[in-house]
Design a protein around this motif. Structure first.
Motif, PDB file in Angstrom:
ATOM      1  N   ARG A 140       3.727 -16.196  10.988  1.00 18.92           N
ATOM      2  CA  ARG A 140       4.467 -15.235  11.796  1.00 18.92           C
ATOM      3  C   ARG A 140       5.771 -14.837  11.103  1.00 18.92           C
ATOM      4  NH1 ARG A 140       5.138 -18.015  16.559  1.00 18.92           N
ATOM      5  NH2 ARG A 140       2.905 -18.220  16.649  1.00 18.92           N
ATOM      6  N   ALA A 141       6.442 -15.811  10.480  1.00 20.01           N
ATOM      7  CA  ALA A 141       7.692 -15.508   9.782  1.00 20.01           C
ATOM      8  C   ALA A 141       7.442 -14.590   8.587  1.00 20.01           C
ATOM      9  CB  ALA A 141       8.368 -16.790   9.316  1.00 20.01           C
ATOM     10  N   ALA A 142       6.323 -14.814   7.901  1.00 18.74           N
ATOM     11  CA  ALA A 142       6.017 -14.012   6.716  1.00 18.74           C
ATOM     12  C   ALA A 142       5.500 -12.625   7.071  1.00 18.74           C
ATOM     13  CB  ALA A 142       4.991 -14.746   5.848  1.00 18.74           C
ATOM     14  N   PHE A 143       4.725 -12.510   8.127  1.00 16.18           N
ATOM     15  CA  PHE A 143       4.087 -11.238   8.450  1.00 16.18           C
ATOM     16  C   PHE A 143       4.513 -10.661   9.792  1.00 16.18           C
ATOM     17  CE2 PHE A 143       1.253 -13.422   5.497  1.00 16.18           C
ATOM     18  CZ  PHE A 143       1.133 -12.453   4.512  1.00 16.18           C
ATOM     19  N   GLY A 144       5.602 -11.211  10.372  1.00 18.38           N
ATOM     20  CA  GLY A 144       6.075 -10.731  11.667  1.00 18.38           C
ATOM     21  C   GLY A 144       6.791  -9.401  11.557  1.00 18.38           C
ATOM     22  N   ASP A 145       7.406  -8.991  12.650  1.00 14.65           N
ATOM     23  CA  ASP A 145       8.087  -7.700  12.666  1.00 14.65           C
ATOM     24  C   ASP A 145       9.604  -7.838  12.615  1.00 14.65           C
ATOM     25  OD1 ASP A 145       8.444  -8.786  15.131  1.00 14.65           O
ATOM     26  OD2 ASP A 145       7.655  -7.091  16.264  1.00 14.65           O
TER      27      ASP A 145
END
Length: 157
Positions: A3-8
């Protein structure tokens, strides 16, 4: 992590979070030594401002908000009726006799640090463990920069 790498998160729109636990980061792990604490300490020391030092001390000493230390997790319940009378409290002179430095060889730390620790322990009546390197022989003869052991006899001069 995904989530941290591909979040918004807009901060991470073009790069990954640097991560790490040692350097202070805006969104990183909590640290006791925050930029605000360091700035207040430096400013108070450079400007000689006691008020700024008190602000720094408040940041460091009040750990109850951020729970960075064990003391920040405790709340003490004080009952004055159960206080120990001062005349029953052991004196500082007796308490420091139980202080001891760890076994630090003469070669493992600077000669100045080794000497300072040994002299300090001698002065307060504590114990100084020299480690496997032993003591500087001059220390037995009180020749180190005029440092006199508190137990050594005073010269007549």
């Amino acid at each position: 992590m995904h989530r941290a790498a591909f979040g918004d998160d807009p901060l991470l729109d073009t790069m990954l979070d640097a991560g790490g636990e040692y350097a202070w980061r805006t969104r990183g792990e909590e640290h006791m030594w925050t930029p605000d604490a360091i700035a207040k300490l430096q400013h108070s020391a450079r400007a000689g401002k006691f008020e700024t030092y008190k602000e720094y001390a408040q940041i460091i000493n009040d750990q109850s908000k951020r729970h960075m230390t064990l003391r920040g997790l405790f709340e003490f319940k004080v009952d004055p009726s159960k206080a120990i009378p001062v005349d029953e409290v052991e004196s500082a002179a007796e308490i420091v006799k139980r202080f001891a430095t760890g076994a630090m060889s003469l070669g493992s730390i600077s000669t100045e640090a080794h000497t300072t620790l040994a002299v300090a322990m001698n002065r307060i009546g504590g114990k100084s463990n020299t480690g496997e390197g032993g003591e500087d022989p001059a220390r037995y003869r009180n020749e180190l920069k005029g440092i006199r052991s508190p137990t050594a006899p005073r010269s007549a001069t």
